[in-house]
Write an enzyme that holds these catalytic residues in place. Structure first.
Site, PDB file in Angstrom:
ATOM      1  N   ASN A 260       0.836  -1.204   0.000  1.00 16.31           N
ATOM      2  CA  ASN A 260       0.000   0.000   0.000  1.00 16.31           C
ATOM      3  C   ASN A 260       0.873   1.256   0.000  1.00 16.31           C
ATOM      4  O   ASN A 260       0.551   2.241  -0.667  1.00 16.31           O
ATOM      5  CB  ASN A 260      -0.935   0.004   1.209  1.00 16.31           C
ATOM      6  CG  ASN A 260      -2.171  -0.848   0.975  1.00 16.31           C
ATOM      7  OD1 ASN A 260      -3.061  -0.438   0.252  1.00 16.31           O
ATOM      8  ND2 ASN A 260      -2.197  -2.022   1.544  1.00 16.31           N
TER       9      ASN A 260
ATOM     10  N   ASN B 139      -5.980   4.763   8.192  1.00 17.65           N
ATOM     11  CA  ASN B 139      -5.637   3.348   8.162  1.00 17.65           C
ATOM     12  C   ASN B 139      -6.477   2.685   7.084  1.00 17.65           C
ATOM     13  O   ASN B 139      -7.549   3.173   6.717  1.00 17.65           O
ATOM     14  CB  ASN B 139      -5.938   2.695   9.522  1.00 17.65           C
ATOM     15  CG  ASN B 139      -5.482   1.235   9.558  1.00 17.65           C
ATOM     16  OD1 ASN B 139      -4.410   0.902   9.070  1.00 17.65           O
ATOM     17  ND2 ASN B 139      -6.327   0.370  10.094  1.00 17.65           N
TER      18      ASN B 139
ATOM     19  N   HIS C  90      -8.292  -1.000   6.272  1.00 20.25           N
ATOM     20  CA  HIS C  90      -8.692  -2.246   6.916  1.00 20.25           C
ATOM     21  C   HIS C  90      -9.344  -3.132   5.852  1.00 20.25           C
ATOM     22  O   HIS C  90     -10.241  -2.664   5.135  1.00 20.25           O
ATOM     23  CB  HIS C  90      -9.673  -1.964   8.063  1.00 20.25           C
ATOM     24  CG  HIS C  90     -10.102  -3.187   8.801  1.00 20.25           C
ATOM     25  ND1 HIS C  90      -9.306  -3.827   9.721  1.00 20.25           N
ATOM     26  CD2 HIS C  90     -11.250  -3.911   8.719  1.00 20.25           C
ATOM     27  CE1 HIS C  90      -9.949  -4.888  10.190  1.00 20.25           C
ATOM     28  NE2 HIS C  90     -11.129  -4.964   9.603  1.00 20.25           N
TER      29      HIS C  90
ATOM     30  N   GLU D 109     -10.614   3.760  19.334  1.00 18.98           N
ATOM     31  CA  GLU D 109     -11.260   2.435  19.276  1.00 18.98           C
ATOM     32  C   GLU D 109     -10.842   1.733  17.982  1.00 18.98           C
ATOM     33  O   GLU D 109     -11.068   2.229  16.880  1.00 18.98           O
ATOM     34  CB  GLU D 109     -12.786   2.589  19.321  1.00 18.98           C
ATOM     35  CG  GLU D 109     -13.498   1.270  19.591  1.00 18.98           C
ATOM     36  CD  GLU D 109     -15.022   1.404  19.579  1.00 18.98           C
ATOM     37  OE1 GLU D 109     -15.513   2.546  19.504  1.00 18.98           O
ATOM     38  OE2 GLU D 109     -15.685   0.348  19.619  1.00 18.98           O
ATOM     39  N   LEU D 110     -10.220   0.583  18.104  1.00 14.53           N
ATOM     40  CA  LEU D 110      -9.651  -0.149  16.970  1.00 14.53           C
ATOM     41  C   LEU D 110     -10.657  -0.335  15.832  1.00 14.53           C
ATOM     42  O   LEU D 110     -11.805  -0.733  16.058  1.00 14.53           O
ATOM     43  CB  LEU D 110      -9.193  -1.536  17.451  1.00 14.53           C
ATOM     44  CG  LEU D 110      -8.472  -2.396  16.415  1.00 14.53           C
ATOM     45  CD1 LEU D 110      -7.117  -1.789  16.058  1.00 14.53           C
ATOM     46  CD2 LEU D 110      -8.311  -3.816  16.902  1.00 14.53           C
TER      47      LEU D 110
ATOM     48  N   GLU E 204      -7.332  -2.208  -2.636  1.00 14.59           N
ATOM     49  CA  GLU E 204      -6.635  -1.359  -1.653  1.00 14.59           C
ATOM     50  C   GLU E 204      -5.739  -0.343  -2.364  1.00 14.59           C
ATOM     51  O   GLU E 204      -5.667   0.831  -1.985  1.00 14.59           O
ATOM     52  CB  GLU E 204      -5.805  -2.221  -0.705  1.00 14.59           C
ATOM     53  CG  GLU E 204      -6.646  -3.110   0.200  1.00 14.59           C
ATOM     54  CD  GLU E 204      -5.796  -3.934   1.142  1.00 14.59           C
ATOM     55  OE1 GLU E 204      -4.677  -3.532   1.459  1.00 14.59           O
ATOM     56  OE2 GLU E 204      -6.291  -4.980   1.584  1.00 14.59           O
TER      57      GLU E 204
HETATM   58  C1  GRF Z   1      -3.171  -5.449   3.729  1.00 18.86           C
HETATM   59  O1  GRF Z   1      -4.032  -6.526   3.542  1.00 18.86           O
HETATM   60  C2  GRF Z   1      -3.939  -4.335   4.424  1.00 18.86           C
HETATM   61  O2  GRF Z   1      -5.321  -4.442   4.257  1.00 18.86           O
HETATM   62  C3  GRF Z   1      -3.605  -4.499   5.856  1.00 18.86           C
HETATM   63  O3  GRF Z   1      -2.280  -4.994   5.886  1.00 18.86           O
HETATM   64  C4  GRF Z   1      -2.072  -5.822   4.727  1.00 18.86           C
HETATM   65  C5  GRF Z   1      -0.664  -5.653   4.252  1.00 18.86           C
HETATM   66  O4  GRF Z   1      -0.577  -4.544   3.450  1.00 18.86           O
HETATM   67  N1  GRF Z   1      -3.716  -3.230   6.521  1.00 18.86           N
HETATM   68  P1  GRF Z   1       0.812  -3.999   2.813  1.00 18.86           P
HETATM   69  O5  GRF Z   1       1.113  -4.880   1.587  1.00 18.86           O
HETATM   70  O6  GRF Z   1       1.906  -4.160   3.846  1.00 18.86           O
HETATM   71  O7  GRF Z   1       0.504  -2.589   2.450  1.00 18.86           O
END
Ligand code: GRF
Length: 203
Positions: A13, A106, A108, A142-143, A173
């Protein structure tokens, strides 16, 4: 705008955001990539792109608060306008999160508020839902419950397992996260309570 990205591993990401920012010539700069693990593969990519990197090893600290305090000091060295958690696998203390209210995001891998926590693809498959997806949100104490900025959905196929689902969602993503960050950079995000209004042409 100055952006700091936090990772714990692969950093796909983070890569997508770095590449999109470059391709779309954002009026923003990824000023640092910080990891809580020295073996995070994403650190090499960031360094190869000339982005300053640093590591704050979480296991070296006696308490969550002690780690968070050092992490916050390290982040603030770069005076970020936005902190992006991208595959950052740490639960952050309330004090840390409140320091970055409405300027820490973030991603998710579920359609929040469904399936908070971990192993979200297994949760979705076990629940038998037909639609699954990813959520970008501002981080609150809150998570997995902060104001939702954007979401993308995929249909679950009868042939899907956790692996195929996570691979198909990772593609989403890499679309939804860079776009959400760009909206922030362009000043198009307005938080109203638990809602985020996007002053953007959504098409
Ligand atoms: C991804 O699935 C994301 O949804 C979660 O962590 C995972 C790893 O993502 N937050 P990345 O390849 O390290 O960005």
């Amino acid at each position: 705008k100055r952006i700091v990205i936090l990772i714990s591993g692969r950093g796909s990401n983070m890569q997508a955001i770095v590449q999109t920012a470059k391709k779309e010539h954002w009026s923003a700069e990824i000023v640092a990539v910080i990891s809580n693990r020295s073996d995070a593969a994403g650190l090499e990519y960031a360094a190869s792109m000339g982005i300053p990197t640093s590591v704050v090893i979480s296991k070296n600290f006696p308490t969550r608060e002690a780690f968070d305090a050092v992490l916050q000091t390290e982040i603030d060295r770069y005076s970020p306008d936005l902190v992006v958690l991208a595959g950052f696998m740490r639960i952050l203390s309330a004090g840390f999160v409140e320091h970055y209210t409405n300027r820490m995001m973030n991603i998710h891998p579920s359609l929040l508020p469904s399936f908070v926590g971990v192993k979200t693809h297994k949760q979705a498959l076990d629940a038998g839902v037909k639609v699954h997806g990813v959520t970008v949100h501002f981080v609150t104490p809150e998570l997995d419950h902060g104001p939702i900025i954007d979401q993308l959905a995929v249909r679950i196929l009868s042939t899907d397992d956790e692996e195929s689902l996570s691979q198909r969602l990772l593609i989403q993503e890499h679309i939804v996260y860079p776009r959400a960050v760009r909206w922030f950079v362009e000043g198009k995000l307005k938080v109203n309570g638990n809602r985020v209004d996007v002053d953007a042409d959504l098409t």
